[in-house]
Design a protein around this motif. Sequence first.
Motif, mmCIF file in Angstrom:
data_model
loop_
_atom_site.group_PDB
_atom_site.id
_atom_site.type_symbol
_atom_site.label_atom_id
_atom_site.label_comp_id
_atom_site.label_asym_id
_atom_site.label_seq_id
_atom_site.Cartn_x
_atom_site.Cartn_y
_atom_site.Cartn_z
ATOM 1 N N GLN A 72 -63.345 6.180 27.327
ATOM 2 C CA GLN A 72 -64.154 7.389 27.181
ATOM 3 C C GLN A 72 -65.136 7.251 26.025
ATOM 4 O O GLN A 72 -64.878 6.565 25.035
ATOM 5 C CB GLN A 72 -63.263 8.615 26.980
ATOM 6 N N ARG A 73 -66.270 7.902 26.184
ATOM 7 C CA ARG A 73 -67.294 7.987 25.139
ATOM 8 C C ARG A 73 -67.642 9.464 24.992
ATOM 9 O O ARG A 73 -68.720 9.905 25.350
ATOM 10 C CB ARG A 73 -68.529 7.168 25.525
ATOM 11 N N ALA A 74 -66.686 10.218 24.480
ATOM 12 C CA ALA A 74 -66.805 11.675 24.475
ATOM 13 C C ALA A 74 -67.885 12.146 23.522
ATOM 14 O O ALA A 74 -68.028 11.639 22.402
ATOM 15 C CB ALA A 74 -65.459 12.302 24.111
ATOM 16 N N ARG A 126 -57.173 16.995 23.833
ATOM 17 C CA ARG A 126 -56.795 15.604 24.109
ATOM 18 C C ARG A 126 -55.427 15.369 23.477
ATOM 19 O O ARG A 126 -55.211 15.698 22.311
ATOM 20 C CB ARG A 126 -57.786 14.607 23.509
ATOM 21 N N ASP A 135 -61.176 5.646 22.272
ATOM 22 C CA ASP A 135 -61.826 5.485 23.579
ATOM 23 C C ASP A 135 -60.828 5.252 24.714
ATOM 24 O O ASP A 135 -61.219 4.866 25.806
ATOM 25 C CB ASP A 135 -62.829 4.333 23.539
ATOM 26 N N PRO A 137 -58.809 5.577 27.981
ATOM 27 C CA PRO A 137 -59.261 6.279 29.186
ATOM 28 C C PRO A 137 -58.647 7.673 29.313
ATOM 29 O O PRO A 137 -57.457 7.873 29.021
ATOM 30 C CB PRO A 137 -58.791 5.368 30.319
ATOM 31 N N PRO A 138 -59.448 8.656 29.717
ATOM 32 C CA PRO A 138 -58.924 10.022 29.863
ATOM 33 C C PRO A 138 -58.242 10.229 31.211
ATOM 34 O O PRO A 138 -58.652 9.666 32.225
ATOM 35 C CB PRO A 138 -60.192 10.873 29.768
ATOM 36 N N ARG A 246 -66.374 15.673 32.961
ATOM 37 C CA ARG A 246 -66.463 14.220 33.171
ATOM 38 C C ARG A 246 -67.662 13.642 32.409
ATOM 39 O O ARG A 246 -67.547 12.631 31.705
ATOM 40 C CB ARG A 246 -66.589 13.906 34.666
ATOM 41 N N LEU A 249 -67.078 13.566 28.704
ATOM 42 C CA LEU A 249 -66.130 12.532 28.291
ATOM 43 C C LEU A 249 -66.751 11.139 28.376
ATOM 44 O O LEU A 249 -66.143 10.160 27.931
ATOM 45 C CB LEU A 249 -64.860 12.601 29.144
ATOM 46 N N VAL A 251 -67.524 9.171 31.076
ATOM 47 C CA VAL A 251 -67.028 8.216 32.066
ATOM 48 C C VAL A 251 -67.739 8.450 33.390
ATOM 49 O O VAL A 251 -68.113 9.582 33.723
ATOM 50 C CB VAL A 251 -65.502 8.331 32.265
ATOM 51 N N LEU A 254 -63.623 9.778 36.762
ATOM 52 C CA LEU A 254 -62.580 10.469 35.988
ATOM 53 C C LEU A 254 -61.282 10.501 36.789
ATOM 54 O O LEU A 254 -61.265 10.942 37.941
ATOM 55 C CB LEU A 254 -63.031 11.890 35.665
#
Length: 534
Positions: A72-74, A126, A135, A137-138, A246, A249, A251, A254
């Motif tokens: 993830q790159r939230a 989270r 990072d 994965p969500p 999504r 976050l 990605v 998702l």
Amino acid sequence: MARPPRHAVGAAQRPRSSARLVALLCLVVALAGCTVGPSERPPVAVRGENVPAAPGQPTPTAEPVLPEPEPQRATIPFFECTEDTLVTLVEPVPADRQLQVDCGDLTVPADPDQPSRGAVTLGVIRVGEAGAPADRPPLLVLGDSTREPSTRHAAILAGQVDPALLQHYTLVGIDRRGAGEDILHCAPDDARAALVDADAGATGEADLALLLERARAVVQECNLTLDGGLGSYRTAASAADVELLRAALGVERLSAVGVGDGAAALAMWARSAPRSVGRLVLDGPPHPTQDEPDLTDTRAAAAEAALGAFGVACSARPDCPLGPDPRATVASLLAQLERRPLVTTDGSRLTAGATVTALLSGLGEPRRWPALAAALAAANAGDPVPMLTILAPLTGPRGLFDGMLATSCNDTQRRLAPGEIAEVAQRWTGAYPTFGATLALRLLACAPWPTGREARLTGQAEAAPPILVIGTAADPRGALDGSRRTADSLATARFISWQGAGTGAYPRTSCISGVVDAMLLDGVMPDSGTLCPP
């Protein structure tokens, strides 16, 4: 995040608990086509060792590759809220995991179909291993509108899943509209109480007319409070929120687990944005096209089945406080409360309708069945406080009832007139003696509600990867057949079922957990029709 290489079905090696080894063995047996009984029955996931392979079965064809979970790159500005979150959980976090909780929020259109109506803020959480990479994965968790907010559901689930899942995902929860930060609490207290406490036997014309007036008062007050935005509290709006989450976050695809109408929201999301779908589990989604009164009819039947399972579980215990026949004890209690509600020293009343409401909520969580049985026994002995305590999160200050009602009414199209409801109540009283009449009267709560916007099935999510759909035999929120129909309506879905009880099968049983974890971690899909024992 760097991950070990995998072949087509992702069979990377990692340490596993003995329970998961057994569960994966069950899954291999199911994938090989092992059956119990006549050949037309679905595959059965069995537990045990040294299970022989079925003779003469063809080699399974290559499985479609499920998308790899993405780092993830939230862009959501999260802040740590571990202590404040975990202290609110009823059950402590197991000693085998150390969790970190981050909180944030997401601003979304108040009504996805009418962007000019402004915006609302939804809570986001989270939950993952303490010290895990940011990072990781969500895995989105989207709960049912009748249960705790999805942010809280994600924290609870983090304490229940196999620790291996937390080594590869961070659980993410986003509150449904009407819950959490966006709590909907707009009904006049007396009107809400009238809907909850409605006498199941009072189905005469005058009684229903008075109840209809109370329902109108709820609609009028909530519509004023929300400045006409009552229709935004619907499952389709939650589906739109998922796509915005999504993107936030960071990605492209998702992965997610949805429960009840949270699963319905994820199914809608998959239809509208199939290329955004990662590894998707729909746990107990309701029938995708059913309207009233058929939808509540199937839910009444499922609730009676759940009550039966609750009774069997209680009577199997030597200390069951409801005696040898818990269903008869509950029936006797409801009859007593219809004649004379129990009143506390502060004036709070426990009615038959309120008790049915608490039952419908409590039956969805088997882990709390002993406490539910004790509360029913206390009420039977004249003490209403434990039952009122169970009811408080639903109908108390800032409770879930208004949001539940809004979602339920907005998700349906048909409105029944009082005369029709009287006929339905009479019919259901015989078919569903505990829940039928009360649920029939609840239909009157939606009678003055604006007609819900029709949520058409837009495609079958043909471009989505394989989707796992789970049905539960005795889920008080919906019939198993409704979940099966959802699977039938999605092009890539595989359907499995659990012969247990409760709202959401995962992770209540090692069989279901083994199947779901194998999908989420290893990319292994079960045979459609796999059956897990109670």
